[in-house]
Write a protein that holds these residues in place. Structure first.
Motif, PDB file in Angstrom:
ATOM      1  N   LEU A   1       9.164 -42.546  88.182  1.00 19.19           N
ATOM      2  CA  LEU A   1       7.681 -42.647  88.092  1.00 19.19           C
ATOM      3  C   LEU A   1       7.366 -44.140  88.477  1.00 19.19           C
ATOM      4  O   LEU A   1       6.291 -44.497  89.079  1.00 19.19           O
ATOM      5  CB  LEU A   1       7.199 -42.193  86.887  1.00 19.19           C
ATOM      6  CG  LEU A   1       6.887 -40.844  86.305  1.00 19.19           C
ATOM      7  CD1 LEU A   1       6.572 -40.638  85.071  1.00 19.19           C
ATOM      8  CD2 LEU A   1       5.985 -40.156  87.304  1.00 19.19           C
ATOM      9  N   ALA A   2       8.060 -44.992  87.767  1.00 19.28           N
ATOM     10  CA  ALA A   2       7.837 -46.457  88.170  1.00 19.28           C
ATOM     11  C   ALA A   2       8.644 -47.166  89.250  1.00 19.28           C
ATOM     12  O   ALA A   2       8.263 -48.257  89.536  1.00 19.28           O
ATOM     13  CB  ALA A   2       8.154 -47.189  86.881  1.00 19.28           C
ATOM     14  N   GLY A   3       9.502 -46.424  89.642  1.00 17.97           N
ATOM     15  CA  GLY A   3      10.308 -47.232  90.825  1.00 17.97           C
ATOM     16  C   GLY A   3      11.349 -48.167  90.234  1.00 17.97           C
ATOM     17  O   GLY A   3      12.110 -48.903  90.902  1.00 17.97           O
ATOM     18  N   ARG A   4      11.532 -48.114  88.867  1.00 13.19           N
ATOM     19  CA  ARG A   4      12.490 -49.033  88.311  1.00 13.19           C
ATOM     20  C   ARG A   4      12.594 -48.385  86.912  1.00 13.19           C
ATOM     21  O   ARG A   4      11.953 -47.823  86.403  1.00 13.19           O
ATOM     22  CB  ARG A   4      11.762 -50.499  88.006  1.00 13.19           C
ATOM     23  CG  ARG A   4      10.488 -50.714  87.590  1.00 13.19           C
ATOM     24  CD  ARG A   4      10.238 -51.886  86.506  1.00 13.19           C
ATOM     25  NE  ARG A   4      10.776 -51.769  85.271  1.00 13.19           N
ATOM     26  CZ  ARG A   4      10.369 -52.426  84.304  1.00 13.19           C
ATOM     27  NH1 ARG A   4       9.687 -53.408  84.513  1.00 13.19           N
ATOM     28  NH2 ARG A   4      10.895 -52.302  83.026  1.00 13.19           N
ATOM     29  N   PRO A   5      14.051 -48.384  86.490  1.00 16.48           N
ATOM     30  CA  PRO A   5      14.065 -48.120  85.035  1.00 16.48           C
ATOM     31  C   PRO A   5      13.594 -48.811  84.052  1.00 16.48           C
ATOM     32  O   PRO A   5      13.175 -50.014  84.216  1.00 16.48           O
ATOM     33  CB  PRO A   5      15.911 -48.039  84.909  1.00 16.48           C
ATOM     34  CG  PRO A   5      16.240 -49.462  85.741  1.00 16.48           C
ATOM     35  CD  PRO A   5      15.141 -49.336  86.894  1.00 16.48           C
ATOM     36  N   PRO A   6      13.537 -48.414  82.727  1.00 12.58           N
ATOM     37  CA  PRO A   6      12.793 -49.155  81.659  1.00 12.58           C
ATOM     38  C   PRO A   6      13.129 -50.667  81.323  1.00 12.58           C
ATOM     39  O   PRO A   6      12.502 -51.495  81.066  1.00 12.58           O
ATOM     40  CB  PRO A   6      12.939 -48.175  80.438  1.00 12.58           C
ATOM     41  CG  PRO A   6      14.039 -47.197  80.739  1.00 12.58           C
ATOM     42  CD  PRO A   6      14.147 -47.059  82.303  1.00 12.58           C
ATOM     43  N   PHE A   7      14.635 -50.781  81.430  1.00 14.27           N
ATOM     44  CA  PHE A   7      15.160 -51.999  81.378  1.00 14.27           C
ATOM     45  C   PHE A   7      16.001 -52.423  82.449  1.00 14.27           C
ATOM     46  O   PHE A   7      16.894 -51.591  82.906  1.00 14.27           O
ATOM     47  CB  PHE A   7      16.041 -52.011  79.847  1.00 14.27           C
ATOM     48  CG  PHE A   7      15.579 -51.485  78.721  1.00 14.27           C
ATOM     49  CD1 PHE A   7      14.687 -52.180  78.178  1.00 14.27           C
ATOM     50  CD2 PHE A   7      15.749 -50.184  78.195  1.00 14.27           C
ATOM     51  CE1 PHE A   7      13.809 -51.730  77.000  1.00 14.27           C
ATOM     52  CE2 PHE A   7      15.184 -49.602  77.250  1.00 14.27           C
ATOM     53  CZ  PHE A   7      14.261 -50.283  76.307  1.00 14.27           C
ATOM     54  N   THR A   8      15.666 -53.646  82.818  1.00 16.76           N
ATOM     55  CA  THR A   8      16.242 -54.073  84.255  1.00 16.76           C
ATOM     56  C   THR A   8      16.865 -55.300  84.206  1.00 16.76           C
ATOM     57  O   THR A   8      17.188 -55.744  85.245  1.00 16.76           O
ATOM     58  CB  THR A   8      14.926 -54.478  85.106  1.00 16.76           C
ATOM     59  OG1 THR A   8      13.984 -55.074  84.583  1.00 16.76           O
ATOM     60  CG2 THR A   8      14.052 -52.977  85.393  1.00 16.76           C
ATOM     61  N   ALA A   9      17.492 -55.897  83.174  1.00 16.04           N
ATOM     62  CA  ALA A   9      18.467 -56.899  83.071  1.00 16.04           C
ATOM     63  C   ALA A   9      19.513 -56.711  83.798  1.00 16.04           C
ATOM     64  O   ALA A   9      20.075 -55.693  84.063  1.00 16.04           O
ATOM     65  CB  ALA A   9      18.835 -57.230  81.672  1.00 16.04           C
TER      66      ALA A   9
END
Length: 502
Positions: free
Chosen positions: A211-219
């Motif tokens: 949905l966002a094009g990125r996972p919830p945590f992006t470190a």
């Protein structure tokens, strides 16, 4: 890079082309030796094949996975060892995968939900059969291009392999984290037993990514990524994708709770909640008014607690609200908002003098406070009908026009502890309010999750109570108020505050 070449015969299969490669091995399209069809042959890396513990577990888990017969699970046809190398032959799926689909950006919610729903069905089926996946991620979700007139077909692959690696192999014992870190559940990272809700967590990370094009945590640093899963609050997806309703934030807050017990009962239940949140018609929450004169935490003068200034918050059998509390819960109807006070047990509501606020639309009373739930997913319940930490049940709190807080919850747990959670516009508002409070004992412990706290102790007409502040953003906009009849300040700190998931 790839060990097999087109035209080569391996384990009786004629290799035609490379389909892909990953951390566990390479996958090839191969011609079946006796049937007129293609299969996908995965050749595992030598590091796995050389580990005797892995080989035993792989054989057992591949046998279990081979028994799974579900339209959303890639079927396993055969497995074996060739020249000391482990391989597995699986159903060939013509198409792509969800990770490749994400290269073009976030997916439309209907498609993202379809992918998540199909994957959830596969996972719940496997869990019923006693098998975990442990490596749910977009790359392991295949999308069939031969959908015909129907919807895109979704199939989950690599069942059994991740579990075989994750349990007791030399690779795991030497510190290798098997599950892709961006989608790994906290319990997979800190040594707790994994379960069906671990797969749910990974699926929720995957749906967030779709949905966002990125996972919830992006470190990008592995240590920071692990720390984020273990301690950081779930990001509000509605702030990343402004077109998504705020209601979906609470779904992810629950599905990505640090404690598996606070997640949904099944993967399908999680996706159904996300679907309801994404498809529900949104409406603005009507304004709420409380008794005239209530400000700050619900009293005329925030520096005076338990006096006549708070009598309107203590009608009926609600004496405990005197210690600077809100004193009202909200009941929303299509035609009006009726303000009521409740007794100490949460029942026997007695009407107060109120001003009804007309509205013509049914609304979600919790919508405005869902960002607070996202900050404390392991503490607060995800909905009025669910429970939080220690059976915590909460009602959305009312607010007068003069109150300095914006949104709040009135809560009670199964031990009789009363908790109010109040979110403010900014840390400055909290600072200015706290400056008006009387001087008293102050402690500065750390929460269970290591967050620095400032705890003020007060004595109201109904007994001791605590005001808890968070010293670091984004929690510094929130105040907690704790009252536990029959307990001292220190007992509340030792028996609740030190263990609460804050």
């Amino acid at each position: 890079m790839h060990e097999l070449r087109a035209g080569e015969i391996f384990a009786g299969y004629r290799i035609e082309r490379v389909l892909g490669a990953g951390g566990m091995g390479s996958v090839y399209a191969a011609r079946h030796p006796r049937l007129p069809r293609l299969v996908a042959v995965k050749l595992l890396h030598a590091a796995y094949s050389a580990d005797p513990v892995f080989r035993g577990r792989f054989e057992r888990e591949a046998d279990l996975a081979g028994r799974l017969d579900h339209p959303n699970i890639v079927a396993i046809h055969d497995r074996g060892s060739e020249d000391g190398r482990l391989w597995i032959a699986m159903q060939y799926v013509a198409g792509s995968d969800a990770e490749t689909a994400l290269r073009a950006g976030p997916l439309a919610p209907p498609r993202a939900l379809h992918i998540a729903r199909s994957t959830a069905d596969a996972l719940d089926f496997a869990h019923t059969a006693g098998l975990l996946h442990r490596d749910v991620k977009p790359a392991n979700i295949l999308l069939s291009e031969s959908a015909g007139a129907g919807a895109e077909r979704v199939l989950l692959t690599d069942f059994g392999i991740a579990k075989a690696v994750d349990e007791g192999t030399a690779l795991t014992q030497s510190g290798t984290v098997v599950a892709t870190l961006r989608y790994a559940a906290p319990e997979q990272l800190d040594g707790r037993p994994a379960g069906a809700r671990s797969d749910q967590y990974s699926l929720a990370c995957t749906l967030f990514h779709l949905l966002a094009g990125r996972p919830p945590f992006t470190a990008t640093n592995a240590g920071a990524l692990i720390g984020a899963h273990l301690m950081h609050p779930v990001p509000r997806i509605s702030e990343i994708v402004v077109s998504l309703p705020a209601a979906v934030d609470a779904v992810f807050a629950r599905a990505l709770a640090k404690d598996p017990e606070h997640r949904f009962g099944s993967c399908a239940e999680m996706v159904a909640a996300a679907s309801a949140a994404l498809t529900a018609e949104t409406a603005a929450t009507p304004g709420m008014t409380g008794p005239a004169g209530h400000r700050g935490l619900g009293v005329d003068n925030p520096a005076v607690f338990g006096t006549a200034t708070a009598t309107r918050a203590r009608r009926g059998n609600t004496a405990w609200w005197a210690a600077g509390t809100l004193g009202l819960v909200t009941m929303l109807a299509i035609a009006a908002v009726v303000l009521m006070s409740r007794d100490a047990g949460g029942s026997g509501a007695v009407p107060t003098s109120t001003t009804a606020t007309p509205t013509t639309t049914a609304v979600d009373a919790w919508a405005a406070a869902r960002p607070t739930i996202a900050l404390f997913p392991d503490l607060l319940p995800a909905s009025p009908d669910s429970e939080g930490y220690r059976g915590l049940r909460c009602s959305f709190a009312t607010k007068s026009p003069e109150a300095v807080w914006d949104t709040g919850f009135d809560c009670t747990d199964r031990e009789g502890l009363r908790l109010q959670v109040m979110a403010h516009k900014d840390p400055g508002t909290v600072e200015r309010f706290v400056a008006t409070l009387p001087a008293g004992p102050v402690q500065q412990p750390r929460s269970r999750y290591g967050r620095p706290l400032t705890v003020h102790s007060f004595n109201g007409s109904t007994g001791p109570w605590l005001l808890v502040r968070f010293d670091a953003a984004p929690y510094s906009t929130v105040l907690l108020q704790v009252y536990w009849k029959g307990h001292t300040h220190q007992e509340m700190i030792d028996q609740w505050l030190s263990t609460a998931p804050l």
